[in-house]
Design a protein around this motif. Structure first.
Motif, short mmCIF file in Angstrom:
data_model
loop_
_atom_site.label_atom_id
_atom_site.label_comp_id
_atom_site.label_asym_id
_atom_site.label_seq_id
_atom_site.Cartn_x
_atom_site.Cartn_y
_atom_site.Cartn_z
N ALA A 41 -12.63 67.66 -0.65
CA ALA A 41 -13.01 66.58 -1.57
C ALA A 41 -11.93 66.32 -2.62
N VAL A 42 -11.30 67.39 -3.11
CA VAL A 42 -10.28 67.24 -4.15
C VAL A 42 -8.98 66.70 -3.56
N THR A 43 -8.57 67.21 -2.42
CA THR A 43 -7.34 66.70 -1.82
C THR A 43 -7.48 65.23 -1.43
N ALA A 44 -8.67 64.84 -0.98
CA ALA A 44 -8.90 63.42 -0.67
C ALA A 44 -8.90 62.58 -1.93
N ALA A 45 -9.47 63.12 -3.02
CA ALA A 45 -9.55 62.37 -4.28
C ALA A 45 -8.18 62.09 -4.86
N ALA A 46 -7.19 62.92 -4.55
CA ALA A 46 -5.83 62.68 -5.06
C ALA A 46 -5.32 61.32 -4.62
N GLY A 47 -5.80 60.84 -3.49
CA GLY A 47 -5.39 59.53 -3.02
C GLY A 47 -5.92 58.38 -3.84
N LYS A 48 -6.89 58.66 -4.73
CA LYS A 48 -7.46 57.63 -5.60
C LYS A 48 -6.66 57.46 -6.89
N LEU A 49 -5.80 58.42 -7.21
CA LEU A 49 -5.02 58.33 -8.44
C LEU A 49 -4.10 57.12 -8.38
#
Length: 305
Positions: free
Chosen positions: A292-300
């Motif tokens: 979930a966190v590694t995927a969320a990095a793409g939202k930055l």
């Protein structure tokens, strides 16, 4: 197929309208960061007319204020990994943006996260929830307060927490939370509360402006600087989601991944977590290496500055 396209277009229009309304409201309040009453004097037809800025004449908000109880803090600091995984970040539309080639923001050798907001501000009220949830994955808060945004502002009485008087302990980073005013009217503004240090004020004045944030958002609060690597200005979701709730009800909704509140708060918390992991060299790995966190990095957001 045509119907789905129309629905997606309508959703994009609603999001754009919400973001535009947020920017307008935040810009009206940007000068309230100054401590004390603020009066703008303009010359009209040869005379001086005092014009009160946003907040003038507003009534004191009503609702719960005080210390966050142990049950509330426990709920926010013990959200299961499965909730973060289930919510993910697919629905996040607004996120902090990267900034380029700036000296790291640190405190005693640790990366620093700086929040500057105010208790009257409904966008600050909304954003404290994902900030607290994200930071609770790296450390421990003590003495968080409970409060709500101003009663006569947009999104009135939004339930929230307060960083005033709180402390945060972490082996990975330092957090400073500044609440410049209360939600209680004093003259043409709100009662002053916390005063940023000279260094924090300088950080605010430099990075809460273009090119580090969009020109139309310059001066907005909440302002969040994540180690001078990422900058957030404004809320990442609509404060109306929290309308009519108590702090305990918000916390209970956050831990239930089926709720709209959880999707908004946990989604944003995953993105904040991803940004913080960039500061801590992906420590702790039990948090930073989750899908979930590694995927969320793409939202930055894309790099600015």
């Amino acid at each position: 197929m045509a119907r789905r396209v129309e629905q997606k277009a309508a959703a994009r229009e609603r999001i754009a309208a919400q973001q535009a309304a947020q920017r307008r409201a935040e810009q009206r309040r940007r000068l309230l960061l100054a401590v004390g009453a603020v009066v703008l004097v303009v010359v009209i037809v040869g005379g001086l007319v005092a014009i009160r800025l946003a907040g003038g004449g507003k009534k004191t908000a009503t609702g719960p204020n005080g210390s966050a109880d142990a049950a509330l803090i426990s709920t926010l600091s013990s959200i299961p990994a499965s909730t973060f995984a289930t919510v993910g970040s697919a629905d996040v539309k607004t996120a902090p943006s990267a900034i380029n080639d700036q000296p790291p923001l640190t405190d005693n050798g640790k990366p620093k996260v700086l929040y500057i907001g105010a208790e009257y501000c409904p966008f600050c009220a909304a954003e404290r929830w994902p900030v607290v949830v994200a930071l609770s994955r790296f450390g421990t808060f003590k003495n968080l307060g409970t409060t709500h945004s101003a009663a006569a502002d947009v999104h009135p009485n939004t339930p929230t927490l307060s960083f005033h008087g709180s402390t945060y302990t972490s082996q990975y980073l330092v957090f400073t939370g500044v609440e410049t005013t209360t939600n209680e009217v004093q003259g043409n503004s709100y009662k002053p509360l916390d005063t940023p240090s000279a260094a924090d004020q300088a950080t605010l004045e430099k990075y809460d402006n273009a090119p580090y944030v969009d020109k139309q958002s310059a001066g907005s609060i909440p302002f969040i600087d994540l180690g001078n690597k990422f900058i957030g200005s404004g809320a990442t979701y609509d404060p109306d989601l929290l309308a009519g709730k108590t702090q305990a009800q918000v916390a209970d909704a956050i831990k239930d991944p089926s709720t709209a509140i959880s999707k908004a708060v946990i989604g944003s918390a995953n993105v904040y977590t991803a940004a913080i992991c960039k500061l801590t060299n992906n420590q702790p790995s039990t948090v930073c290496n989750t899908e979930a966190v590694t995927a969320a990095a793409g939202k930055l957001g894309a790099a600015k500055g």
